[in-house]
Write a protein that holds these residues in place. Structure first.
Motif, PDB file in Angstrom:
ATOM      1  N   LYS A  79      42.373  38.644  51.009  1.00  0.00           N
ATOM      2  CA  LYS A  79      42.542  39.951  50.385  1.00  0.00           C
ATOM      3  C   LYS A  79      43.249  39.849  49.037  1.00  0.00           C
ATOM      4  CE  LYS A  79      42.534  42.679  54.654  1.00  0.00           C
ATOM      5  NZ  LYS A  79      43.270  43.672  55.474  1.00  0.00           N
ATOM      6  N   ARG A  80      44.190  38.888  48.920  1.00  0.00           N
ATOM      7  CA  ARG A  80      44.906  38.733  47.640  1.00  0.00           C
ATOM      8  C   ARG A  80      43.927  38.336  46.535  1.00  0.00           C
ATOM      9  NH1 ARG A  80      50.137  35.004  47.392  1.00  0.00           N
ATOM     10  NH2 ARG A  80      50.856  36.792  48.631  1.00  0.00           N
ATOM     11  N   ALA A  81      43.044  37.424  46.815  1.00  0.00           N
ATOM     12  CA  ALA A  81      42.058  37.006  45.811  1.00  0.00           C
ATOM     13  C   ALA A  81      41.154  38.168  45.436  1.00  0.00           C
ATOM     14  CB  ALA A  81      41.254  35.820  46.349  1.00  0.00           C
ATOM     15  N   GLN A  82      40.768  38.973  46.444  1.00  0.00           N
ATOM     16  CA  GLN A  82      39.908  40.112  46.159  1.00  0.00           C
ATOM     17  C   GLN A  82      40.635  41.131  45.275  1.00  0.00           C
ATOM     18  OE1 GLN A  82      38.692  41.571  50.011  1.00  0.00           O
ATOM     19  NE2 GLN A  82      37.180  39.915  50.314  1.00  0.00           N
ATOM     20  N   TYR A  83      41.932  41.380  45.561  1.00  0.00           N
ATOM     21  CA  TYR A  83      42.695  42.314  44.731  1.00  0.00           C
ATOM     22  C   TYR A  83      42.836  41.821  43.293  1.00  0.00           C
ATOM     23  CZ  TYR A  83      43.990  44.849  48.974  1.00  0.00           C
ATOM     24  OH  TYR A  83      43.957  45.592  50.131  1.00  0.00           O
ATOM     25  N   ASN A  84      43.086  40.518  43.156  1.00  0.00           N
ATOM     26  CA  ASN A  84      43.218  39.958  41.793  1.00  0.00           C
ATOM     27  C   ASN A  84      41.917  40.081  41.008  1.00  0.00           C
ATOM     28  OD1 ASN A  84      45.867  39.275  42.267  1.00  0.00           O
ATOM     29  ND2 ASN A  84      45.390  37.154  42.882  1.00  0.00           N
ATOM     30  N   LEU A  85      40.806  39.804  41.645  1.00  0.00           N
ATOM     31  CA  LEU A  85      39.508  39.904  40.976  1.00  0.00           C
ATOM     32  C   LEU A  85      39.213  41.345  40.597  1.00  0.00           C
ATOM     33  CD1 LEU A  85      36.970  38.395  40.092  1.00  0.00           C
ATOM     34  CD2 LEU A  85      36.026  38.782  42.381  1.00  0.00           C
ATOM     35  N   PHE A  86      39.505  42.288  41.532  1.00  0.00           N
ATOM     36  CA  PHE A  86      39.263  43.699  41.252  1.00  0.00           C
ATOM     37  C   PHE A  86      40.148  44.190  40.108  1.00  0.00           C
ATOM     38  CE2 PHE A  86      40.272  48.210  42.047  1.00  0.00           C
ATOM     39  CZ  PHE A  86      39.008  48.746  41.957  1.00  0.00           C
TER      40      PHE A  86
ATOM     41  N   GLY B 108      41.338  42.383  37.651  1.00  0.00           N
ATOM     42  CA  GLY B 108      40.812  41.820  36.412  1.00  0.00           C
ATOM     43  C   GLY B 108      39.662  42.640  35.870  1.00  0.00           C
ATOM     44  N   TYR B 109      38.768  43.073  36.747  1.00  0.00           N
ATOM     45  CA  TYR B 109      37.653  43.907  36.294  1.00  0.00           C
ATOM     46  C   TYR B 109      38.153  45.230  35.717  1.00  0.00           C
ATOM     47  CZ  TYR B 109      34.326  40.770  38.564  1.00  0.00           C
ATOM     48  OH  TYR B 109      33.564  39.695  38.912  1.00  0.00           O
ATOM     49  N   ILE B 110      39.146  45.843  36.389  1.00  0.00           N
ATOM     50  CA  ILE B 110      39.681  47.116  35.924  1.00  0.00           C
ATOM     51  C   ILE B 110      40.315  46.964  34.536  1.00  0.00           C
ATOM     52  CG2 ILE B 110      41.413  48.888  36.347  1.00  0.00           C
ATOM     53  CD1 ILE B 110      38.969  49.100  38.129  1.00  0.00           C
ATOM     54  N   VAL B 111      41.140  45.889  34.350  1.00  0.00           N
ATOM     55  CA  VAL B 111      41.804  45.669  33.050  1.00  0.00           C
ATOM     56  C   VAL B 111      40.775  45.410  31.961  1.00  0.00           C
ATOM     57  CG1 VAL B 111      43.352  44.126  31.801  1.00  0.00           C
ATOM     58  CG2 VAL B 111      43.941  44.882  34.100  1.00  0.00           C
ATOM     59  N   ALA B 112      39.744  44.611  32.263  1.00  0.00           N
ATOM     60  CA  ALA B 112      38.701  44.318  31.271  1.00  0.00           C
ATOM     61  C   ALA B 112      37.950  45.587  30.890  1.00  0.00           C
ATOM     62  CB  ALA B 112      37.740  43.266  31.808  1.00  0.00           C
ATOM     63  N   GLY B 113      37.669  46.415  31.902  1.00  0.00           N
ATOM     64  CA  GLY B 113      36.967  47.667  31.605  1.00  0.00           C
ATOM     65  C   GLY B 113      37.796  48.578  30.723  1.00  0.00           C
ATOM     66  N   ILE B 114      39.113  48.700  31.064  1.00  0.00           N
ATOM     67  CA  ILE B 114      39.988  49.564  30.251  1.00  0.00           C
ATOM     68  C   ILE B 114      40.097  49.021  28.822  1.00  0.00           C
ATOM     69  CG2 ILE B 114      42.361  50.367  29.993  1.00  0.00           C
ATOM     70  CD1 ILE B 114      42.574  50.406  33.046  1.00  0.00           C
ATOM     71  N   GLY B 115      40.215  47.685  28.687  1.00  0.00           N
ATOM     72  CA  GLY B 115      40.296  47.093  27.341  1.00  0.00           C
ATOM     73  C   GLY B 115      39.034  47.347  26.540  1.00  0.00           C
ATOM     74  N   ALA B 116      37.860  47.218  27.200  1.00  0.00           N
ATOM     75  CA  ALA B 116      36.608  47.466  26.503  1.00  0.00           C
ATOM     76  C   ALA B 116      36.510  48.924  26.076  1.00  0.00           C
ATOM     77  CB  ALA B 116      35.429  47.078  27.392  1.00  0.00           C
TER      78      ALA B 116
END
Length: 296
Positions: free
Chosen positions: A13-20, A22-30
């Protein structure tokens, strides 16, 4: 069946949270980047302040780099200039010495014109060289001082003709062949040349010593009027050499004259000119110096 020791990251679950995340931060940055890009197109002046702050922050670093670049360039120019200074100084010394020789020769010619001003039949003639050739060798290993010229009787060269370079007198023709000649240098121990100090009537003889110096022997003995760096030129007496050509510069005083350094060093001379034997108009009808020497 026993469970496998290698588990996929999807089961963590920790790996899944980290990946999720990362996607959220990348989306907000874009999204933020797209908004800022759109604003820059429609309201570019809004970014003047941030650009100024960034430029002010980077200015000290850029000034340091520019100063280092300028300093290194100045240092390189200084180092290269130091190594070039020797050749530049030598070149300037040669130019100054040549200019000084020309000035002294001009003064000697002016004095000669003053002496001849009263003659009614005086006229100037352009002295054209008989031949221009290269000095092809010298007798450096001999006690005598000779040089060899790449021109001979086929070029109009005759015994007794004076030889000079752009700086001054070199010597005179001693022997001739069809395509080469032997030159008696001024520094030879058998060479004697009538000279006078440029600018006045102090006359003397320039005698070769077998080395790079000439012995200046005054005709009128008494108080030695010579000084270091005095220029001596040909006097025209005795024929052979036309008056006013540079010969030597005084380097050391003696009881009866001085020692002088020749201005036209054969070792540093490539091309020389051979001139007609000088015959003063007053001596027309008399025997020439070469005729007297050969007994003709």
């Amino acid at each position: 069946m026993a469970p496998s020791n290698q588990r996929r990251s999807g089961f963590s679950k920790r790996a899944q949270y980290n990946l999720f995340t990362g996607y959220i931060v990348a989306g907000i940055g874009a999204l933020i980047g797209a908004v800022l890009l759109g604003i820059s197109f429609f309201q570019p002046h809004l970014f003047g302040g941030p650009r100024g702050v960034a430029q002010d922050a980077a200015s000290p670093a850029t000034e340091t780099v520019a100063a280092a670049r300028t300093g290194s360039k100045s240092l390189w120019d200084s180092v290269s200039g130091y190594y070039r200074a020797g050749s530049k100084n030598a070149e300037l010394k040669r130019e100054v010495e040549l200019a000084r020789i020309r000035l002294q020769e001009a003064e000697a010619l002016r004095q000669e014109n003053v002496r001849l001003k009263g003659l009614l039949d005086l006229h100037d003639e352009e002295r054209r060289p008989v031949a221009v050739a290269r000095l092809v060798g010298s007798s450096s290993s001999s006690t005598r001082r000779f040089a060899y010229l790449g021109a001979g009787t086929d070029d109009g060269v005759r015994v007794g003709m004076p030889v000079r370079s752009a700086r001054g007198v070199v010597g005179r023709i001693l022997e001739t062949g069809r395509a080469s000649s032997r030159v008696l240098l001024l520094t030879d121990s058998e060479s004697v040349l009538p000279v006078r100090r440029a600018g006045d009537e102090t006359v003397a003889f320039a005698e070769g010593r077998g080395d790079s110096l000439l012995r200046i022997k005054l005709i009128n003995l008494g108080i030695n009027p010579l000084k270091k760096n005095d220029m001596f030129v040909t006097s025209g007496a005795g024929g052979y050499y036309a008056p006013g050509t540079a010969v030597a510069i005084v380097t050391e005083l003696t009881d009866d004259g001085a020692l002088a350094r020749i201005v036209s060093d054969p070792a540093a001379t490539d091309y020389v000119s051979v001139e007609e034997i000088f015959e003063p108009e007053a001596a027309v009808g008399a025997r020439t110096p070469i005729e007297e020497e050969l007994g003709e």
